[in-house]
Design a protein around this motif. Structure first.
Motif, short mmCIF file in Angstrom:
data_model
loop_
_atom_site.label_atom_id
_atom_site.label_comp_id
_atom_site.label_asym_id
_atom_site.label_seq_id
_atom_site.Cartn_x
_atom_site.Cartn_y
_atom_site.Cartn_z
N GLY A 117 -7.53 3.15 3.21
CA GLY A 117 -8.24 2.47 2.13
C GLY A 117 -7.31 1.65 1.25
N ASN A 118 -6.12 2.16 0.98
CA ASN A 118 -5.14 1.40 0.19
C ASN A 118 -4.73 0.12 0.90
OD1 ASN A 118 -5.21 3.43 -1.68
ND2 ASN A 118 -3.25 4.31 -1.16
N GLN A 137 -17.81 0.77 -5.31
CA GLN A 137 -17.44 2.16 -5.03
C GLN A 137 -18.47 3.12 -5.61
OE1 GLN A 137 -13.33 3.56 -6.06
NE2 GLN A 137 -14.43 4.73 -7.61
N MET A 172 -6.53 -1.60 3.04
CA MET A 172 -7.65 -2.54 2.94
C MET A 172 -7.71 -3.19 1.57
SD MET A 172 -10.75 -0.56 4.90
CE MET A 172 -10.76 -0.39 6.69
N PHE A 173 -7.46 -2.40 0.54
CA PHE A 173 -7.46 -2.93 -0.82
C PHE A 173 -6.39 -4.00 -0.99
CE2 PHE A 173 -5.92 -2.79 -5.23
CZ PHE A 173 -7.09 -3.03 -5.92
N SER A 198 -12.93 -1.09 1.47
CA SER A 198 -11.99 -0.21 0.76
C SER A 198 -12.71 0.57 -0.34
CB SER A 198 -10.84 -1.03 0.15
OG SER A 198 -11.27 -1.83 -0.93
N SER A 239 -12.56 -5.77 1.06
CA SER A 239 -12.49 -5.15 -0.27
C SER A 239 -13.65 -4.19 -0.48
CB SER A 239 -12.49 -6.23 -1.36
OG SER A 239 -11.34 -7.04 -1.27
N SER A 287 0.83 -1.21 0.00
CA SER A 287 0.00 0.00 0.00
C SER A 287 0.86 1.25 0.00
CB SER A 287 -0.94 0.01 1.20
OG SER A 287 -0.22 -0.04 2.43
#
Length: 338
Positions: free
Chosen positions: A120-121, A143, A123-124, A204, A201, A72
């Protein structure tokens, strides 16, 4: 005679003015054309970033990479590349009366957005470490759902029947993916890991939707003329604080310490290991530049739509690159999302 001379002079004066206006108009490019070109360039950057970024991250995890905070961090740490267009814009600016530099208020908002973006990155990357790229890309299209509802509440974006239809279809696609987890789970991933990756996901995607709308709100309330240079400065500040967030997580998790060991054990070799990380830095910055440009030229909702489109296309790229399983349920989910 005097009247003829005066009329002739007036005629010549009008002709000269007309010629001057014609020359000026020939050198003038319509703002709408400039914005259209910028939108096309931004969409191209977003396309490259959304397609290449997830593929490179998945390549990292498939060949033994385990640093979720590190990966990330690699998404954001390439932000110094943004200084190249900023320097070009600074020295090529024509109107000296318009502020080139972003206000403190705008940069403060960007800093808060960056902290959220960093989470968020992470989590992705966490979801991508357990799920196929094609699955994560489908889930990230949710999203658009979060962008739609947040835009409705925060910026009073009109919620049309077409928007509602898109939301319903994406939800149906997500349900289809959840029903096919038995055939979609990669080797070595437990059922609990798959479920956790599934929901993180989606979480995120919710954060990314919030960041998109937050960017539009910040620009609308900036109390200064929004130019593309200011939008880029906003993105630099977002990336800087997102990098700090991910770097702090990497230090706590000792990802930087384990990086050299991972490089030696990487399935494609140490050089390829570092090449993957550097490539990650570049392609993700292209995605963020593209997203900022799309918001600047249109709206946060349109940026969410384009992100959803690019995410669906990345599924096809993942199937081609990694030969991922693409069951009937996933194909139906893809069709619904498109």
């Amino acid at each position: 005679m005097t009247m003829n001379i005066e009329s002739t002079e007036r005629g010549l004066s009008r002709q000269n003015n007309h010629n001057k206006e014609g020359a000026d108009s020939s050198n003038f490019i319509s703002p709408s054309v400039v914005k259209l070109v910028l939108l096309l360039v931004s969409c191209t950057c977003g396309f490259v970033g959304m397609i290449g970024g997830p593929l490179l991250l998945r390549l990292y995890f498939l060949h033994g990479g385990s640093g979720k905070w590190l990966s990330s961090w690699a998404q954001m740490t390439g932000f110094p590349l943004l200084f190249i267009p900023l320097v070009i814009l600074y020295y090529s600016r024509r109107n000296q009366n318009i502020d080139f530099f972003a206000s403190r208020k705008l940069l403060f908002h960007a800093a808060l957005t960056g902290l959220i973006q960093g989470i968020g990155n992470f989590m992705f990357c966490f979801g991508l470490s357990f799920l196929p790229v094609s699955t994560v890309s489908l889930l990230v299209t949710t999203q658009l759902i979060f962008t739609s509802f947040i835009s409705l509440i925060w910026v009073k974006q009109k919620f049309t029947p077409y928007s509602l239809n898109a939301v319903v279809l994406i939800i149906m696609g997500t349900i289809l993916i959840a029903s096919s987890r038995s055939s979609d789970r990669p080797p070595g991933v437990t059922n609990s890991q798959y479920v956790f990756g599934f929901f993180i996901s989606i979480a995120s995607a919710a954060i990314f939707g919030f960041v998109i709308v937050s960017t539009q709100v910040a620009c609308a309330r900036a109390n200064q003329a929004m130019t593309y240079s200011i939008v880029l400065q906003f993105q630099v500040c977002v990336a800087f604080f997102a990098t700090l967030t991910c770097a702090l997580g990497s230090l706590i998790n000792q990802d930087f310490t384990a990086m050299h060991k991972e490089a030696r054990e990487f399935g494609l070799g140490a050089k390829m290991y570092y090449l993957v990380l550097v490539s990650n830095m570049v392609v993700w910055q292209m995605m963020f530049i593209g997203r900022a440009g799309i918001i600047f030229c249109t709206s946060s909702l349109f940026a969410g739509v384009m992100s959803a489109i690019f995410s669906t296309l990345s599924q096809i790229a993942a199937v081609i690159a990694f030969h991922e399983n693409f069951a009937g349920e996933k194909g139906m989910a893809l069709a619904l999302t498109l």
